[in-house]
Design a protein around this motif. Structure first.
Motif: not given
Length: 403
Positions: A11-14, A106-108, A116-121, A132-134
């Motif tokens: 939804x939030x990705x284009x 990166x995707x792999x 779900x909810x893990x953060x990537x700085x 978007x991949x995150x």
């Protein structure tokens, strides 16, 4: 018949704004406009002959079948030798993975590691696909602004403020797309010291532009700076930029065996192995003469100097000098809140870039696409003649603005 219902995860990705701008500019060229496109993130050089010859030999030799899931032994050995030669990093073959481009690496990695909810700085400005991949993988991108005052580099204080108990990864990209900023040992060391205090945080180093650095800049990667972090670092690279092999789609990485095995599970259910022919070509790129990448880096450096000087000669534009890659990321705050000859108010970097394309036939990408405004990115991976013409057009465009 019911209408298509797309998955909420997108939804939030284009589609990448870079691709959108490039498609629009390409259509304008087809319509007869003299558009200069400075948005593409790929070298304008051809793939070296020895690499093409290796691919042809692979085809003629029947090397066109499925290979091992995440890379042939021959390519993994070539990557192993490259990591040792260029980075003084030792990896077992079981600690190396190959995919259809670094984007798939990166995707792999994120699909294999994020809950779900893990953060990537992610230091910002950042390559548009990172966040978007995150998000697709169920993670939360944490964008940490890095100003031009600090050379667009993450500081230990900013990293410390961004870390939470949900932080899973910190992602570095040096030299950077879009800013061209690169980290020296002294830039990485305080960041590494901080990460040693957080044993549950992993490090992802995107080194794709490793060989495109200038003025005797000495490239270094986090696992070199702090060997104690190597067991939780994924060091990513590929052949796309250094060897002008963007369309061959080969990316690779070295990291802990447990992570590499988990990434293989993801790849096994998506693309399976990378192209056999492309892998044979990549072996030739990594094991053949490396002189061509040094020569081409000097060519890019000359173009960088032309663009930086040209932009800084324009009133209202401030362009830092990048240490690597083939992009400039210039501040355009000084030209905003002015009006075009048609009366349009330029309120943002996106407005400014749209004005350059629509009225002056120059396609560049706004900083907002990379998470930081008000800037714009120029890719100088094109001819000197086109760059000179583009700078002239940008100067003319700005001279026509009125307060």
């Amino acid at each position: 018949m019911s209408e298509f219902r797309k998955a909420s995860r997108i939804d939030a990705i284009g589609v990448s704004q870079i691709l959108q701008i490039g498609a629009k500019a390409a259509q304008m060229k087809r319509d007869g406009r003299p558009v200069i496109i400075l948005g593409a993130g790929e070298p304008d050089f051809d793939t070296p002959d020895n690499v093409k010859d290796a691919a042809i030999a692979a085809i003629n030799g029947g090397d066109t079948k499925y290979t091992a899931l995440d890379g042939t032994p021959e390519l993994k050995r070539a990557i192993q030798a490259k990591f040792k030669r260029d980075n003084d990093l030792d990896f077992d073959l079981s600690e190396i993975t190959v995919a259809s481009g670094a984007k798939q690496i990166l995707f792999n990695a994120f699909m294999a590691s994020l809950e779900p909810g893990d953060e990537v700085i992610i230091p910002t400005p950042y390559w548009v696909s990172y966040s978007d991949i995150v998000a697709v993988a169920g993670g939360v991108p944490v964008l940490v602004p890095c100003s031009d005052e600090n050379g667009f580099r993450l500081t230990a204080d900013a990293l410390r403020a961004a870390v939470t108990d949900r932080t899973r990864w910190v992602l570095f990209n040096s030299p950077s797309n879009p800013s061209g900023a690169a980290y020296r040992r002294e830039d990485y060391q305080p960041l590494c010291d901080l990460l040693l205090e957080h044993p549950d945080i992993w490090i992802m180093a995107d080194d794709m532009y490793e060989h495109i650095v200038y003025n005797s800049f000495e490239f270094i990667t986090p696992a070199q700076v702090e060997p104690r972090l190597k067991d939780r670092t994924l060091t990513i690279n590929g052949v796309s930029k250094a060897y002008a092999m963007t369309g061959w789609r080969i990316g690779y990485a070295g990291g802990p065996q447990s992570l590499i095995k988990a990434m293989a599970v993801i790849q096994s259910q998506s693309t399976s192995c990378p192209s056999s022919v492309s892998q044979a070509a990549a072996v030739a790129a990594l094991t053949g003469t490396q002189e061509i990448i040094k020569v081409r880096a000097l060519d890019f450096q000359a173009r960088r100097d032309l663009v930086v000087a040209g932009l800084n000669a324009i009133e209202g534009i401030n362009c830092p000098t990048p240490e690597g890659a083939f992009y400039t990321f210039a501040n355009c705050a000084g030209v905003l809140n002015q009006r075009t000859p048609s009366g349009r108010l330029l309120e943002s970097d996106a407005d400014f870039c749209d004005y350059l394309l629509e009225d002056h036939d120059v396609a560049v990408v706004p900083g907002s696409a990379f998470g930081l405004s008000p800037f714009f990115r120029i890719s100088y991976a094109t001819s000197t003649e086109e760059l000179q013409t583009a700078i002239t057009r940008i100067s003319d465009a700005i001279s026509q603005l009125a307060s």
